[in-house]
Design an enzyme around this catalytic site. Structure first.
Site, PDB file in Angstrom:
ATOM      1  N   SER A 137       0.796  -1.225   0.000  1.00  0.00           N
ATOM      2  CA  SER A 137       0.000   0.000   0.000  1.00  0.00           C
ATOM      3  C   SER A 137       0.830   1.278   0.000  1.00  0.00           C
ATOM      4  CB  SER A 137      -0.954  -0.006   1.193  1.00  0.00           C
ATOM      5  OG  SER A 137      -0.235  -0.166   2.389  1.00  0.00           O
TER       6      SER A 137
ATOM      7  N   HIS B 144      -5.778  -4.275  -1.364  1.00  0.00           N
ATOM      8  CA  HIS B 144      -5.745  -3.238  -2.409  1.00  0.00           C
ATOM      9  C   HIS B 144      -5.844  -3.819  -3.819  1.00  0.00           C
ATOM     10  CE1 HIS B 144      -5.022   0.465  -0.128  1.00  0.00           C
ATOM     11  NE2 HIS B 144      -4.323  -0.286   0.708  1.00  0.00           N
TER      12      HIS B 144
ATOM     13  N   LYS C  99     -12.424  -1.396   0.493  1.00  0.00           N
ATOM     14  CA  LYS C  99     -11.676  -0.553  -0.447  1.00  0.00           C
ATOM     15  C   LYS C  99     -12.429  -0.466  -1.784  1.00  0.00           C
ATOM     16  CE  LYS C  99      -7.594  -0.643   2.221  1.00  0.00           C
ATOM     17  NZ  LYS C  99      -6.915  -1.613   3.039  1.00  0.00           N
TER      18      LYS C  99
HETATM   19  C1  LIG Z   1      -6.820  -1.979   4.481  1.00  0.00           C
HETATM   20  C2  LIG Z   1      -6.059  -3.188   4.678  1.00  0.00           C
HETATM   21  C3  LIG Z   1      -6.462  -4.157   5.607  1.00  0.00           C
HETATM   22  C4  LIG Z   1      -7.623  -3.950   6.533  1.00  0.00           C
HETATM   23  O1  LIG Z   1      -8.845  -4.094   5.884  1.00  0.00           O
HETATM   24  P1  LIG Z   1     -10.160  -3.601   6.618  1.00  0.00           P
HETATM   25  O2  LIG Z   1     -11.236  -4.367   5.938  1.00  0.00           O
HETATM   26  O3  LIG Z   1     -10.267  -2.129   6.423  1.00  0.00           O
HETATM   27  O4  LIG Z   1     -10.036  -3.972   8.057  1.00  0.00           O
HETATM   28  C5  LIG Z   1      -5.730  -5.314   5.690  1.00  0.00           C
HETATM   29  N1  LIG Z   1      -4.637  -5.518   4.917  1.00  0.00           N
HETATM   30  C6  LIG Z   1      -4.215  -4.598   4.030  1.00  0.00           C
HETATM   31  C7  LIG Z   1      -3.022  -4.872   3.193  1.00  0.00           C
HETATM   32  C8  LIG Z   1      -4.902  -3.399   3.895  1.00  0.00           C
HETATM   33  O5  LIG Z   1      -4.473  -2.488   3.025  1.00  0.00           O
END
Ligand SMILES: *Cc1c(COP(=O)(O)O)cnc(C)c1O
Length: 395
Positions: free
Chosen positions: A184, A212, A243
């Protein structure tokens, strides 16, 4: 002397404030949209995870509203007791179809999926091998496990092979290789083909956190498995509805055996309530939109290619990104912060990412593309970057 048991609360917070490491919350007035209003200012949104703008899609909004009339606003329980509704089951069926796996399971969040499942997959006598830049929710999941840990250098699969060869000597019961799909901070992508090959050679399990990549990678956003033609070959494909899917919720996709194991064992899944029906209905609608309206996914990638190319040609350092996450690397933290502030004044909302989230000399603005941005919006955003970049002598 009587001590004050809560004095540290203020002291530690003050320390963060002094170091400029505290979070200042910025309030959106209205929806998270390609054009949002943040603290009274109209801005182009370049830092949300809402890649496909599905959070504002009429079909998702209608599905969420309608189901409240038939199912209410709360699920009443954890999934395992009385909190599994027909709509929850429909989501999982649709998800398995979309991901082309035998089965799928929804968790409350992606964080709950990682922290709940990882410690069940491996324990004492096992080994977890993790990319050094993996997400914090993976790291917490790993910390909850009794397994030994090894780290390999970021996306360095020669180094992963060395670690696997070393591990052969130890006679581990199980080995789990775990990686982010899309990283990310840089927008680079794990080489799942290389990882799956190595795992097969060494009899290891594979787990990818595709938070992502869901809705972004692979045809129509089916995720990293589809991107590498590895559907059904990665043992655990984990992701999120929060996301690109535009809603909230964690997910895993894989074999029926995986799903049966996961929901019977994950403490986060068993001990925390299920999604309210309107969340599940919106999740189902998001999957249906991804399946039937490829235009959002196509537009995201067209916008991404154009925006990246233009930033590069202006002379910005956009690093190694292969995805709609495009970092604009500027060096010093103070420069990244100044650039973000200037961009905001010029109608672009994009936040700085600084140490300790990235190396001290790699502070950056992280931009995230959105399918709902028009050609005109992109031109405006790029003009703001050029103007602010020149004023700060970055380009
Ligand atoms: C955003 C994210 C999460 C967490 O996901 P949520 O559903 O918002 O709890 C986990 N792993 C990665 C790599 C992320 O970018």
């Amino acid at each position: 002397m009587k001590r004050n048991p809560t004095a540290f609360l203020k002291e530690e917070y003050q320390k963060l404030v002094e170091q400029n490491l505290d979070w200042k919350l910025r309030v959106l007035e209205g929806p998270s949209a390609p054009r949002s209003v943040v603290e009274g200012k109209k801005v182009l949104m370049l830092c949300s995870n809402n890649y496909l703008n599905l959070s504002n899609h009429p079909r998702l909004k209608k599905a969420a509203k309608d189901i409240i009339d038939t199912h209410g606003v709360g699920s009443g329980s954890v999934r395992a007791i009385a909190g599994t509704m027909d709509i929850h089951m429909e989501v999982e069926k649709a998800l398995a179809r979309f991901k082309k796996t035998e089965a799928a399971l929804v968790y409350q969040t992606g964080f709950a999926a990682n922290s709940g499942l990882i410690p069940q997959l491996v324990d004492k006598g096992d080994l977890i091998i993790s990319d050094e830049l993996n997400h914090g929710s993976i790291i917490d999941g790993v910390r909850l496990s009794g397994a030994d840990r090894a780290i390999f250098k970021h996306r360095d699969y020669g180094n992963l092979e060395d670690v696997l060869n070393e591990a052969e000597k130890e006679n581990y019961r199980r080995i789990l290789i775990i990686t982010d799909g899309v990283f990310s901070m840089d927008g680079d992508v794990a080489r799942m083909d290389a990882i799956v090959n190595l795992a097969e050679e060494h009899g290891a399990m594979t787990y990818v956190d595709d938070a992502h990549g869901e809705g972004v990678l692979g045809e129509n956003g089916r995720g990293i498995g589809a991107h590498y033609n590895l559907e059904g070959k990665i043992h655990v494909e984990m992701g999120t509805f929060s996301k690109a899917y535009g809603v909230v919720g964690g997910l895993i996709a894989g074999s029926r055996d995986l799903v049966n194991f996961a929901f019977n064992k994950s403490r986060t899944w068993l001990l925390s309530a299920s999604h309210p029906p309107q969340v599940a209905a919106a999740q189902l609608a998001a999957i249906q939109v991804l399946e039937s309206e490829p235009q959002h996914w196509k537009r995201l990638w067209d916008n991404t290619r154009y925006f990246k190319k233009e930033l590069k040609s202006m002379g910005f350092d956009t690093g190694q990104s292969e995805t709609p996450i495009t970092p604009v690397i500027v060096g010093e933290s103070s420069v990244a912060k100044a650039l973000s502030d200037k961009l905001f004044e010029n109608g672009v909302f994009a936040l700085p990412i600084v140490f300790p989230m990235v190396a001290k000399d790699k502070a950056r603005i992280r931009t995230m593309m959105n399918a709902g941005l028009t050609d005109e919006d992109l031109t405006d955003a790029l003009q703001a970057f050029e103007k602010c970049g020149k004023e700060l002598k970055i380009i």
